[in-house]
Design a protein around this motif. Sequence first.
Motif, PDB file in Angstrom:
ATOM      1  N   CYS A  85       0.828  -1.215   0.000  1.00  0.00           N
ATOM      2  CA  CYS A  85       0.000   0.000   0.000  1.00  0.00           C
ATOM      3  C   CYS A  85       0.856   1.256   0.000  1.00  0.00           C
ATOM      4  CB  CYS A  85      -0.918   0.007   1.223  1.00  0.00           C
ATOM      5  SG  CYS A  85      -2.192  -1.261   1.210  1.00  0.00           S
ATOM      6  N   VAL A  86       1.912   1.261   0.817  1.00  0.00           N
ATOM      7  CA  VAL A  86       2.786   2.434   0.912  1.00  0.00           C
ATOM      8  C   VAL A  86       3.508   2.677  -0.415  1.00  0.00           C
ATOM      9  CG1 VAL A  86       4.844   3.392   2.038  1.00  0.00           C
ATOM     10  CG2 VAL A  86       3.074   2.290   3.405  1.00  0.00           C
ATOM     11  N   LEU A  87       3.988   1.615  -1.043  1.00  0.00           N
ATOM     12  CA  LEU A  87       4.677   1.766  -2.335  1.00  0.00           C
ATOM     13  C   LEU A  87       3.727   2.287  -3.408  1.00  0.00           C
ATOM     14  CD1 LEU A  87       6.896  -1.455  -2.362  1.00  0.00           C
ATOM     15  CD2 LEU A  87       7.677   0.901  -2.112  1.00  0.00           C
ATOM     16  N   THR A  88       2.473   1.850  -3.362  1.00  0.00           N
ATOM     17  CA  THR A  88       1.472   2.353  -4.308  1.00  0.00           C
ATOM     18  C   THR A  88       1.199   3.835  -4.074  1.00  0.00           C
ATOM     19  OG1 THR A  88       0.441   0.155  -4.315  1.00  0.00           O
ATOM     20  CG2 THR A  88      -0.839   1.954  -5.242  1.00  0.00           C
ATOM     21  N   LEU A  89       1.069   4.230  -2.799  1.00  0.00           N
ATOM     22  CA  LEU A  89       0.855   5.639  -2.465  1.00  0.00           C
ATOM     23  C   LEU A  89       2.059   6.499  -2.845  1.00  0.00           C
ATOM     24  CD1 LEU A  89      -0.874   5.294   1.029  1.00  0.00           C
ATOM     25  CD2 LEU A  89      -1.937   5.880  -1.151  1.00  0.00           C
ATOM     26  N   MET A  90       3.264   5.940  -2.719  1.00  0.00           N
ATOM     27  CA  MET A  90       4.471   6.671  -3.119  1.00  0.00           C
ATOM     28  C   MET A  90       4.490   6.911  -4.622  1.00  0.00           C
ATOM     29  SD  MET A  90       7.390   4.921  -0.699  1.00  0.00           S
ATOM     30  CE  MET A  90       8.751   5.979  -1.175  1.00  0.00           C
ATOM     31  N   ALA A  91       4.013   5.930  -5.389  1.00  0.00           N
ATOM     32  CA  ALA A  91       3.920   6.106  -6.840  1.00  0.00           C
ATOM     33  C   ALA A  91       2.912   7.197  -7.181  1.00  0.00           C
ATOM     34  CB  ALA A  91       3.524   4.783  -7.504  1.00  0.00           C
ATOM     35  N   TYR A  92       1.780   7.217  -6.466  1.00  0.00           N
ATOM     36  CA  TYR A  92       0.770   8.265  -6.672  1.00  0.00           C
ATOM     37  C   TYR A  92       1.333   9.635  -6.292  1.00  0.00           C
ATOM     38  CZ  TYR A  92      -3.585  10.909  -6.162  1.00  0.00           C
ATOM     39  OH  TYR A  92      -4.569  11.852  -6.267  1.00  0.00           O
ATOM     40  N   ASP A  93       2.108   9.680  -5.212  1.00  0.00           N
ATOM     41  CA  ASP A  93       2.746  10.926  -4.776  1.00  0.00           C
ATOM     42  C   ASP A  93       3.701  11.458  -5.841  1.00  0.00           C
ATOM     43  OD1 ASP A  93       3.673  12.857  -2.549  1.00  0.00           O
ATOM     44  OD2 ASP A  93       5.531  11.870  -3.126  1.00  0.00           O
ATOM     45  N   ARG A  94       4.501  10.555  -6.427  1.00  0.00           N
ATOM     46  CA  ARG A  94       5.449  10.975  -7.489  1.00  0.00           C
ATOM     47  C   ARG A  94       4.683  11.420  -8.741  1.00  0.00           C
ATOM     48  NH1 ARG A  94       8.869  13.353  -6.008  1.00  0.00           N
ATOM     49  NH2 ARG A  94       7.403  13.508  -4.289  1.00  0.00           N
ATOM     50  N   TYR A  95       3.553  10.747  -9.008  1.00  0.00           N
ATOM     51  CA  TYR A  95       2.716  11.131 -10.155  1.00  0.00           C
ATOM     52  C   TYR A  95       2.200  12.561  -9.985  1.00  0.00           C
ATOM     53  CZ  TYR A  95      -1.693  11.639 -12.701  1.00  0.00           C
ATOM     54  OH  TYR A  95      -2.715  12.130 -13.468  1.00  0.00           O
ATOM     55  N   LEU A  96       1.704  12.877  -8.789  1.00  0.00           N
ATOM     56  CA  LEU A  96       1.198  14.231  -8.530  1.00  0.00           C
ATOM     57  C   LEU A  96       2.323  15.262  -8.597  1.00  0.00           C
ATOM     58  CD1 LEU A  96      -1.289  13.660  -5.551  1.00  0.00           C
ATOM     59  CD2 LEU A  96      -1.863  14.190  -7.927  1.00  0.00           C
ATOM     60  N   ALA A  97       3.479  14.915  -8.027  1.00  0.00           N
ATOM     61  CA  ALA A  97       4.599  15.863  -7.975  1.00  0.00           C
ATOM     62  C   ALA A  97       5.125  16.208  -9.367  1.00  0.00           C
ATOM     63  CB  ALA A  97       5.721  15.289  -7.117  1.00  0.00           C
ATOM     64  N   ILE A  98       5.109  15.234 -10.280  1.00  0.00           N
ATOM     65  CA  ILE A  98       5.679  15.452 -11.615  1.00  0.00           C
ATOM     66  C   ILE A  98       4.617  15.871 -12.627  1.00  0.00           C
ATOM     67  CG2 ILE A  98       6.838  14.281 -13.553  1.00  0.00           C
ATOM     68  CD1 ILE A  98       8.295  12.576 -11.431  1.00  0.00           C
ATOM     69  N   CYS A  99       3.450  15.235 -12.564  1.00  0.00           N
ATOM     70  CA  CYS A  99       2.411  15.495 -13.567  1.00  0.00           C
ATOM     71  C   CYS A  99       1.436  16.607 -13.166  1.00  0.00           C
ATOM     72  CB  CYS A  99       1.626  14.205 -13.850  1.00  0.00           C
ATOM     73  SG  CYS A  99       2.660  12.828 -14.382  1.00  0.00           S
ATOM     74  N   LYS A 100       1.259  16.847 -11.859  1.00  0.00           N
ATOM     75  CA  LYS A 100       0.340  17.890 -11.384  1.00  0.00           C
ATOM     76  C   LYS A 100       1.051  18.781 -10.360  1.00  0.00           C
ATOM     77  CE  LYS A 100      -3.355  15.531 -13.145  1.00  0.00           C
ATOM     78  NZ  LYS A 100      -4.150  16.006 -14.264  1.00  0.00           N
ATOM     79  N   LEU A 102       1.382  21.989  -9.841  1.00  0.00           N
ATOM     80  CA  LEU A 102       0.686  23.171  -9.315  1.00  0.00           C
ATOM     81  C   LEU A 102      -0.390  22.803  -8.296  1.00  0.00           C
ATOM     82  CD1 LEU A 102       0.311  25.262 -12.601  1.00  0.00           C
ATOM     83  CD2 LEU A 102       2.049  25.491 -10.808  1.00  0.00           C
ATOM     84  N   ARG A 103      -0.935  21.594  -8.403  1.00  0.00           N
ATOM     85  CA  ARG A 103      -1.989  21.147  -7.489  1.00  0.00           C
ATOM     86  C   ARG A 103      -1.453  20.255  -6.368  1.00  0.00           C
ATOM     87  NH1 ARG A 103      -6.576  18.308 -10.706  1.00  0.00           N
ATOM     88  NH2 ARG A 103      -7.475  18.341  -8.617  1.00  0.00           N
ATOM     89  N   TYR A 104      -0.148  19.951  -6.419  1.00  0.00           N
ATOM     90  CA  TYR A 104       0.443  18.966  -5.491  1.00  0.00           C
ATOM     91  C   TYR A 104       0.231  19.346  -4.024  1.00  0.00           C
ATOM     92  CZ  TYR A 104       3.927  16.053  -3.167  1.00  0.00           C
ATOM     93  OH  TYR A 104       4.550  15.168  -2.321  1.00  0.00           O
ATOM     94  N   SER A 105       0.576  20.588  -3.662  1.00  0.00           N
ATOM     95  CA  SER A 105       0.511  21.001  -2.260  1.00  0.00           C
ATOM     96  C   SER A 105      -0.927  21.072  -1.741  1.00  0.00           C
ATOM     97  CB  SER A 105       1.189  22.363  -2.073  1.00  0.00           C
ATOM     98  OG  SER A 105       0.574  23.341  -2.901  1.00  0.00           O
ATOM     99  N   THR A 106      -1.885  21.313  -2.619  1.00  0.00           N
ATOM    100  CA  THR A 106      -3.291  21.382  -2.188  1.00  0.00           C
ATOM    101  C   THR A 106      -3.927  19.994  -2.065  1.00  0.00           C
ATOM    102  OG1 THR A 106      -4.016  21.653  -4.490  1.00  0.00           O
ATOM    103  CG2 THR A 106      -3.641  23.657  -3.199  1.00  0.00           C
ATOM    104  N   ILE A 107      -3.383  19.016  -2.810  1.00  0.00           N
ATOM    105  CA  ILE A 107      -3.925  17.646  -2.741  1.00  0.00           C
ATOM    106  C   ILE A 107      -3.272  16.864  -1.601  1.00  0.00           C
ATOM    107  CG2 ILE A 107      -4.146  15.443  -3.955  1.00  0.00           C
ATOM    108  CD1 ILE A 107      -4.276  17.026  -6.576  1.00  0.00           C
ATOM    109  N   MET A 108      -1.929  16.852  -1.554  1.00  0.00           N
ATOM    110  CA  MET A 108      -1.201  16.063  -0.551  1.00  0.00           C
ATOM    111  C   MET A 108      -1.054  16.861   0.746  1.00  0.00           C
ATOM    112  SD  MET A 108      -0.804  13.175  -1.974  1.00  0.00           S
ATOM    113  CE  MET A 108       0.354  12.322  -0.931  1.00  0.00           C
TER     114      MET A 108
END
Length: 282
Positions: A85-100, A102-108
């Motif tokens: 679960c943690v590794l999956t969430l880390m992948a989602y975190d990297r996805y937001l940081a690189i692909c989104k 501008l919205r990263y700080s408001t989502i995470m």
Amino acid sequence: MVLLLIYLFIVFGNMLILLLILLEPSLQLPMYFFIGTLSCIEICYTAVTIPKMLAHLLAQKKRTSFTNCLLQACFLHVLGVAECCVLTLMAYDRYLAICKPLRYSTIMTPGLLIKLAIVCLLWSLYCPVVETILISHLTFCGPNQIENVFCDFPPIIDLACSDTRLFKMVESALSSLIMLNFLCVLLSYVKIVFDILKIKTKGGRQKAFSTCGAHLIFVVLFFGSIGFMYIRIAKSYSPNYNRSVGVTFAVIVPLANPVIYGLRNQQIKTAFKKRLTSLKYS
């Protein structure tokens, strides 16, 4: 002695990473929250498996009770599912940081991180505990010998002399859910790679790749070892194969965490040097 030294390195390496993340303000970021959580899991995971392995290496007769064996398998799966679960969430975190970005700080947000951690904990407890209760009702006739370096659900189920079709179906379903986590990670990285390739500057692409490279290496090691353990093409494998895969999963993967996220992570190395300097001149 080699296994003992590896165990001490895993424990102290992960404890050092966790301590730095807690003390250093520059590491109070979602990515390092997940790295700290991963370090906690690895400390607990090795505490469940390696001390017993060390005891069996020294013992003439390698025996354990059914209750202890089942509990070890249960804790191993609880921590393994939590790590998935943690590794999956880390992948989602990297996805937001690189692909989104501008919205990263408001989502995470910190609130979301706590909610995600609670969901991971509840899910990791639910599946293995249910399976443990089911397996505890099996009948065993003997000889009860597990050809592996630790107790696990599949070899325990194979030792039963009662009907195990339902239990094997449950085990297969849980293994499929773990592979679903891997597919989520894979899809995240496919999207990440496509977005990185759109970056025009070489330096920008290298920086983007560097932020997710360490996580990708660990994902390959973790899910690769799970695949060799639980996705079986043949009906049976040699004891040496089972032991080799078991050692990789129980020793090599936890060892990779402090190496990848400690020795190779520039921010953590900088924080460590800063703390050493402050101790030197205090």
